[in-house]
Design a protein around this motif. Structure first.
Motif, short mmCIF file in Angstrom:
data_model
loop_
_atom_site.label_atom_id
_atom_site.label_comp_id
_atom_site.label_asym_id
_atom_site.label_seq_id
_atom_site.Cartn_x
_atom_site.Cartn_y
_atom_site.Cartn_z
N ASP A 79 0.77 -1.14 0.00
CA ASP A 79 0.19 0.12 -0.02
C ASP A 79 1.20 1.42 -0.23
OD1 ASP A 79 -1.95 -1.41 -0.43
OD2 ASP A 79 -2.28 -1.91 2.16
N LYS A 80 1.85 1.64 0.68
CA LYS A 80 2.83 2.05 0.85
C LYS A 80 4.00 2.48 -0.66
CE LYS A 80 3.64 2.79 6.14
NZ LYS A 80 4.34 2.46 7.23
N VAL A 81 4.32 1.04 -1.40
CA VAL A 81 4.53 1.67 -2.32
C VAL A 81 3.79 2.22 -3.63
CG1 VAL A 81 5.41 0.74 -4.06
CG2 VAL A 81 6.43 0.00 -2.14
N ALA A 82 2.18 1.76 -3.58
CA ALA A 82 1.05 2.48 -4.12
C ALA A 82 1.19 3.74 -4.04
CB ALA A 82 -0.02 1.42 -4.23
N LYS A 83 0.80 4.10 -2.76
CA LYS A 83 1.14 5.90 -2.59
C LYS A 83 2.31 6.24 -3.17
CE LYS A 83 -0.20 8.08 1.44
NZ LYS A 83 -0.88 8.71 2.74
N ILE A 84 3.38 5.77 -2.94
CA ILE A 84 4.32 7.30 -3.73
C ILE A 84 4.17 6.73 -5.05
CG2 ILE A 84 7.31 6.39 -4.42
CD1 ILE A 84 7.20 4.77 -1.43
N LEU A 85 3.79 5.57 -5.61
CA LEU A 85 3.69 5.95 -6.95
C LEU A 85 2.63 6.46 -7.43
CD1 LEU A 85 4.27 2.25 -8.09
CD2 LEU A 85 5.86 3.60 -8.05
N GLY A 86 1.24 7.34 -6.61
CA GLY A 86 0.13 7.92 -6.81
C GLY A 86 -0.80 7.09 -7.37
N LEU A 87 -0.39 5.90 -6.70
CA LEU A 87 -1.45 4.48 -7.04
C LEU A 87 -3.26 5.12 -6.02
CD1 LEU A 87 0.12 1.68 -8.33
CD2 LEU A 87 -0.41 3.25 -9.83
N PRO A 88 -3.77 4.59 -6.74
CA PRO A 88 -5.18 4.52 -5.57
C PRO A 88 -5.51 3.24 -4.03
CG PRO A 88 -6.49 3.96 -7.42
CD PRO A 88 -4.90 3.91 -7.68
N TYR A 89 -5.67 3.75 -2.84
CA TYR A 89 -5.16 3.00 -1.46
C TYR A 89 -7.09 1.36 -1.49
CZ TYR A 89 -5.69 1.10 3.37
OH TYR A 89 -6.38 0.36 4.02
N PRO A 90 -6.33 0.79 -1.59
CA PRO A 90 -5.35 0.01 -1.19
C PRO A 90 -4.93 -0.52 -2.43
CG PRO A 90 -7.18 -1.55 -0.67
CD PRO A 90 -7.77 -0.13 -1.28
N GLY A 91 -3.25 -0.68 -2.54
CA GLY A 91 -2.40 -0.67 -3.93
C GLY A 91 -2.33 -2.07 -3.71
N GLY A 92 -2.40 -3.13 -3.12
CA GLY A 92 -1.14 -4.11 -3.64
C GLY A 92 -2.51 -5.27 -4.68
N ARG A 93 -3.74 -5.22 -4.77
CA ARG A 93 -3.89 -5.94 -5.97
C ARG A 93 -3.72 -5.30 -7.43
NH1 ARG A 93 -9.99 -6.79 -6.86
NH2 ARG A 93 -9.83 -6.77 -9.31
N LEU A 94 -3.47 -3.63 -7.57
CA LEU A 94 -3.49 -2.94 -8.56
C LEU A 94 -1.56 -3.01 -8.80
CD1 LEU A 94 -3.72 -1.44 -10.92
CD2 LEU A 94 -3.49 0.50 -9.72
N ILE A 95 -1.04 -3.10 -7.80
CA ILE A 95 0.46 -3.41 -8.29
C ILE A 95 0.80 -5.04 -8.83
CG2 ILE A 95 3.00 -4.19 -7.23
CD1 ILE A 95 2.14 -1.94 -5.35
N ASP A 96 0.65 -6.15 -8.55
CA ASP A 96 -0.33 -7.19 -8.34
C ASP A 96 -0.15 -7.48 -9.91
OD1 ASP A 96 0.00 -9.89 -9.15
OD2 ASP A 96 -1.77 -10.27 -7.76
N GLU A 97 -0.83 -6.54 -10.46
CA GLU A 97 -1.64 -6.96 -11.74
C GLU A 97 -0.75 -6.37 -12.67
OE1 GLU A 97 -6.40 -7.02 -10.56
OE2 GLU A 97 -4.97 -4.72 -11.23
N LEU A 98 0.06 -4.77 -11.97
CA LEU A 98 0.75 -4.30 -12.66
C LEU A 98 2.51 -4.71 -12.94
CD1 LEU A 98 0.48 -0.78 -11.48
CD2 LEU A 98 -0.19 -1.14 -14.36
N GLY A 99 2.46 -5.71 -11.41
CA GLY A 99 3.76 -6.51 -11.52
C GLY A 99 3.59 -8.07 -12.50
N VAL A 100 2.90 -8.78 -12.61
CA VAL A 100 1.96 -9.91 -14.46
C VAL A 100 3.13 -9.30 -15.37
CG1 VAL A 100 0.54 -11.24 -14.56
CG2 VAL A 100 0.78 -10.68 -12.52
#
Ligand code: KG4
Ligand code: ZN
Length: 359
Positions: A165-186
């Motif tokens: 979630d904190k990395v998502a925030k640093i990247l300016g992505l919405p909260y909670p960011g885990g799922r989106l980081i997962d999708e982007l990482g894939v």
């Protein structure tokens, strides 16, 4: 045995009905949209939202199932850990319902409920190693039975989900960011040299993830061109992300996943009598983590227990299910027990329940 479970420890208000270990029905009101406006959970707002929704959710479930309070054998609520005001809403409701209906009462450990949740879908092979990875916790447990769990390790700072979630925030992505980081990482390729694998050079089964968000922030400062890519990224369309952003998300995810896998493997080595692993909590939904732990358990010829995605995040089915297991051991709680906020130890203060004593 008919068990009602209430979950209100954080930002989901949920009520579920479990009968003899099988989920009958559940209702849920999420507050994510409200807290997203603030980039994180606002405790006072959260408890007010629980208070606003809980009664109506119960009524909906009861109407849908033709349920009379008197039909219930057990009423359970998440007792902690969580936000105190939020827990109090669910606990007070459950206590009142237990008093009014004559059902037994149980204050369920929210973390233990996460670890047992997969039991709604498959048999749990006790004893198991338990890896709990959520927004607030990153813990390893020896899970001997529903009522006997020994904590072997924990995070000493940020939880794995918090790091996402904190990395998502640093990247300016919405909260909670885990799922989106997962999708982007894939969509990207991980570079193992980009970020460290923190807190591995020690003999403990503890974790530390706070340095990783700093590493991501530093990397971003060194690559200002990514700021332009981030401006073009639409959260609802992961395909709009540049290769560099997807690579960054994949690299960060793989750093977290490697650490979780390595410490999990060390725990399995330390307890050779255990060769089953249950993974639970919101981060258990992470695709790279699921794959990595599946590989690990295949290599070790052990069993991996993974709840389906809907059971990974906070829900009341897991509370009702844990209550069913505990009540099956003859356990209940007096109405005098208190909610336990995050950071305090949840006491082992069960009593032998009325249900068992009348069987
Ligand atoms: O267990 P949970 O629903 O709530 C508690 O913290 O108790 O976990 C929420 C956490 C959040 O930090 C969220 O970003 C993270 O789980 N999460 C994920 C994924 N889905 C949810 N993290 C990584 N990958 C995911 N697919
Ligand atoms: Zn949770």
């Amino acid at each position: 045995m008919l068990c009602l479970g209430i979950e209100s420890s954080c930002d989901e208000t949920a009520v579920a009905l479990v009968e003899d270990g099988r989920l009958v029905d559940q209702v849920l009101a999420s507050q994510i949209d409200i807290h997203a406006l603030f980039g994180g959970i606002v405790p006072e707002l959260a408890s007010r939202e629980h208070y606003r929704h809980l009664g109506a959710l119960y009524d909906t479930l009861a109407a849908r199932q033709g349920l009379n309070a008197g039909d219930l054998d057990v009423v359970a609520a998440a007792r902690g850990p969580g936000l105190l005001g939020c827990l109090l809403v669910g606990m007070s409701f459950a206590k009142a319902l237990s008093l009014a209906s004559g059902a037994s009462f149980l204050g369920v450990n929210h973390l233990h409920a996460h670890l047992l949740a997969a039991g709604l879908e498959q048999d749990l092979p006790f004893p198991m190693l338990g890896l709990l990875v959520s927004g607030g916790h990153t813990n390893l447990y020896l899970v001997e039975s529903p009522s006997r769990m020994r904590q072997l390790g924990r995070t000493i700072d940020d939880a794995a989900g918090e790091a996402f979630d904190k990395v998502a925030k640093i990247l300016g992505l919405p909260y909670p960011g885990g799922r989106l980081i997962d999708e982007l990482g894939v969509l990207g390729r991980a570079d193992p040299r980009l970020f460290p694998r923190p807190y591995l050079n020690n003999p403990t089964l503890d974790f530390s993830f706070s340095g990783l968000k700093t590493a991501v922030a530093t990397w971003l400062d060194q690559h200002p061109e990514l700021r332009e890519d981030l401006k073009l990224l639409k959260a609802a369309e992961p395909q709009s992300a540049s290769g560099a952003i997807c690579g960054l998300c994949a690299s960060f995810t793989s750093a977290v996943v490697d650490v979780l896998r390595i410490k999990t493997e060390r725990a399995l080595e330390a307890y050779p009598q255990v060769n089953s692993l249950v993974v639970a909590g919101g981060v258990a939904a992470n695709s790279a983590l699921r794959k990595s732990l599946a590989d690990l358990m295949k290599q070790r010829k052990g069993r991996l227990v993974l709840p389906s995605l809907s059971l990974c995040t906070d829900n009341a089915a897991m509370i009702a299910h844990a209550a069913w297991l505990l009540a099956g051991e003859g356990l209940s709680h007096p109405l005098s027990i208190e909610a336990v906020p995050r950071g305090r130890v949840i006491p082992d203060d069960f009593i032998l329940s009325r249900i068992q004593s009348t069987i």
